[in-house]
Scaffold this motif. Structure first.
Motif, short mmCIF file in Angstrom:
data_model
loop_
_atom_site.label_atom_id
_atom_site.label_comp_id
_atom_site.label_asym_id
_atom_site.label_seq_id
_atom_site.Cartn_x
_atom_site.Cartn_y
_atom_site.Cartn_z
N LYS A 179 0.83 -1.22 0.00
CA LYS A 179 0.00 0.00 0.00
C LYS A 179 0.86 1.27 0.00
O LYS A 179 0.48 2.28 -0.57
N ASN B 129 -8.22 -2.46 -1.93
CA ASN B 129 -8.04 -2.18 -0.48
C ASN B 129 -8.00 -0.70 -0.16
O ASN B 129 -7.37 -0.30 0.82
N TRP C 155 -9.23 0.18 3.24
CA TRP C 155 -8.29 -0.27 4.29
C TRP C 155 -9.02 -0.63 5.59
O TRP C 155 -8.73 -0.07 6.65
N ASP D 161 0.63 2.95 6.44
CA ASP D 161 -0.16 2.36 5.35
C ASP D 161 -1.47 3.13 5.15
O ASP D 161 -1.88 3.39 4.03
N THR D 162 -2.11 3.45 6.26
CA THR D 162 -3.37 4.20 6.17
C THR D 162 -3.12 5.56 5.50
O THR D 162 -3.87 5.98 4.62
N ILE E 168 -2.74 5.14 1.78
CA ILE E 168 -4.04 4.94 1.11
C ILE E 168 -4.79 6.27 1.03
O ILE E 168 -5.36 6.61 -0.02
#
Ligand code: SAH
Ligand code: CA
Length: 214
Positions: free
Chosen positions: A138, A162, A165, A180-181, A184
């Protein structure tokens, strides 16, 4: 990963053309032998990808993130005889298993499976890509988008998986956001602000961004 009500999801799957023996086998073996089996696309999303390919009839599809081959086989099944799928993955431990599944699908001659870091492989893979499925790490989604966008012709589509998420994209004020968040969030904002595409974020499974090059 599923936030849709379980009973509703079961109903959706009951009304989605059934998986065949090979896809069931890939799911079984992924669950038995491979780390993080939740990453596999699965019934509903696999059929959606196959239908997208059948509707769009891309000559070339690029997939970033092969994993155990489930999504790749679904997409390859939608291709016409002259179509091809290029699929990239960094994890060479899965190679023998994945090549076996591609062979069993009867579509191996249309699937160009390459091992390596997609960030390094992509600059030397020439397009055009009529369809791209971004489904690898991601943190690099925005980079993958930048690396492919100029190789996608007008009318081509980029899908990214995704993008909800597991719902973590909804951040409360003051809440700490993991890497990662954040990646995204940045990716979704980038696509939304890009005048080169028209896009829709579908709340299917873990969220699929669909961007069509204008
Ligand atoms: N598309 C698959 C799931 C992909 S899971 C399906 O739906 O069934 C994500 C995959 O991305 C993993 O197999 C992982 O090895 C791969 N990946 C992670 N980082 C990568 C990188 N930098 N380059 C290529 N592949 C990468
Ligand atoms: Ca995925």
């Amino acid at each position: 990963m599923e936030f849709i009500d379980e009973a509703l999801l079961a109903y959706c799957e009951e009304h989605t053309s059934q998986e065949d023996a090979l896809l069931l086998k890939i799911t079984r073996e992924t669950q038995a032998k491979v780390l993080m089996p939740r990453m596999i696309s699965g019934h509903l999303q696999g059929k959606m990808l196959e239908l997208f390919v059948k509707m769009l009839q891309p000559k070339t599809i690029l997939e970033i993130g092969t994993y155990t081959g489930y999504s790749g086989i679904c997409m390859a099944r939608g291709l016409s005889k002259s179509g091809k799928l290029i699929t990239l993955d960094i994890n060479d431990e899965l190679e023998t298993m994945v090549r076996g599944f591609f062979k069993e699908s009867g579509l191996a001659s249309q699937i160009d499976y390459r091992l390596g870091n997609a960030l390094e492989l992509l600059p030397s893979i020439s397009g055009p890509f009529d369809m791209v499925f971004i489904d690898a790490d991601k943190i690099n989604y925005a980079k993958y988008y930048d690396l492919v966008i100029d190789k996608v012709p007008s009318g081509g589509i980029i899908l990214a998986d995704n993008v909800l998420w597991s719902g973590k994209i909804l951040v409360n004020p003051g809440q700490k956001i993991d890497k990662d968040t954040q990646a995204i969030l940045d990716f979704n904002a980038k696509v939304q602000a890009d005048p080169r595409v028209e896009n829709a974020l579908f709340p299917i499974r873990d969220g699929v961004m669909v961007a069509r090059k204008i």
